[in-house]
Write an enzyme that holds these catalytic residues in place. Structure first.
Site, PDB file in Angstrom:
ATOM      1  CE  LYS A   1      -4.182  -1.906   2.090  1.00 16.11           C
ATOM      2  NZ  LYS A   1      -5.011  -2.003   3.287  1.00 16.11           N
ATOM      3  CE  LYS A  12     -14.582  -3.167  -2.447  1.00 22.61           C
ATOM      4  NZ  LYS A  12     -15.096  -3.924  -1.338  1.00 22.61           N
ATOM      5  CE  LYS A  46      -9.200 -12.055  -2.980  1.00 27.90           C
ATOM      6  NZ  LYS A  46      -8.666 -11.708  -1.671  1.00 27.90           N
TER       7      LYS A  46
END
Length: 335
Positions: free
Chosen positions: A116, A201, A198
């Site tokens: 991140k 959204k 994977k």
């Protein structure tokens, strides 16, 4: 098994967008089985969500939508405690205590933080760094025996166990040391367009994911556009990853075995396979979608659920926090 004997499960989901078919098959579907066996605490973890910038109105709306999706997918609000994380201030209070017992080196080693931090250099805030400590506080507050976690959360789960043991060793037994629950036989749901990734959204290609809240036609079109290959034979093999992913989804949504599905399409092409798979997935999702839309039209009912849930969660959380504060030497409030 009596209510007192039931083991406790805690699980939290960030209200950071609509839920995908991957979220349903990877988590929510198995939760509906777990609720029969465990005392469950399910939370919309909006405090975790703000480690990245959020539009306030969107966050509020998505928190309610997530609650509606929990219930639409089969989480029974009468049997489980469903609540909004920020409604239970003990999460933040225990988080602070655990932060003072967490080593910088432990947090530096977290692979999710490393990933991140590369993507969010402009917003590299302390919350992103200490996120796993808040996750540990979420779990330990409820004396959770079991926590359903994905592979990407294994490190965070280990930190929660380490912090429970560290506190217990320093101050005497206070926390249950939780176990991770990794559902067996749950197929990992991959992107319909890039089957090596994977389903997410946040995928820039909206044809890569199926949303639980989208309409039936949209879902059917996405399945028909799904990437397959030039082999043209329905087989379950790593050499045909797109098709393998579709078979996994088809199997999970219909309870037909992989072998049954392959046998059904012997001598048939991908067109027939995708058409019938789309019909089966749409039909399986229909009651979920209908209930979701019904719940969103009944906001008072949803408010009643999260209010009742927070009250129940706070009672259990405060018992744990009282014990923690006493052990570390904080004077008890007398008002």
């Amino acid at each position: 098994m009596g209510e007192q004997e039931k083991k406790v499960i805690f699980s939290g989901v960030q209200p950071s967008g609509k839920m995908t078919l991957g979220n349903y098959l990877g988590a929510l579907k198995s939760w509906t089985d777990l609720q029969k066996e465990f005392e469950c605490y399910f939370s919309m973890v909006n405090m975790h969500a703000i480690t990245v910038p959020q539009d306030p109105e969107v966050l509020k709306r998505q928190t309610i939508e997530l609650l509606a999706q929990f219930i639409a997918c089969g989480i029974d609000p009468e049997e489980n405690t469903i609540f909004i994380q920020s409604h239970v201030p003990q999460h933040a209070e225990l988080n602070w205590v655990l932060c003072t017992m967490t080593y910088m080196g432990e947090l530096n080693r977290m692979t999710q933080y490393k990933d991140k931090s590369k993507k969010s250099e402009a917003n590299l805030n302390a919350g992103l760094f200490t996120y796993p400590v808040l996750m540990a506080a979420d779990i330990l507050l409820y004396q959770a025996d079991v926590v359903p976690v994905g592979d990407d959360q294994k490190q965070h789960m280990e930190l929660a166990r380490d912090l429970a043991e560290r506190f217990n060793n320093r101050f005497s037994k206070t926390f249950v040391v939780p176990e991770g629950y990794y559902p067996k036989g749950t197929a990992r749901v991959m992107s319909l367009q890039e089957p090596e990734k994977k389903m997410s959204k946040s995928d820039s290609n909206e044809n890569g994911f199926i949303l639980l809240s989208e309409d039936a036609d949209t879902t059917a079109k996405k399945i028909k556009k799904a990437v397959t290959d030039s082999v043209g034979i329905v087989r379950y093999t790593d050499e045909q990853p797109g098709l393998k992913n579709l078979i996994n989804i088809y199997s999970a949504m219909t309870d037909k075995s992989v072998e049954e599905i392959v046998a059904m399409y012997e001598g048939k092409g991908y067109g027939a396979f995708k058409k019938e798979m789309a019909e089966a997935v749409v039909e399986s999702l229909r009651p979920i979608r209908e209930k979701y839309n019904y719940l969103l039209d009944n906001q008072d009912f949803l408010e009643e659920i999260y209010t009742k849930g927070a009250k129940k969660a706070e009672l259990r959380a405060q018992k744990t926090l009282d014990a923690v504060y006493d052990k570390i030497g904080f004077i008890k409030k007398n008002y």
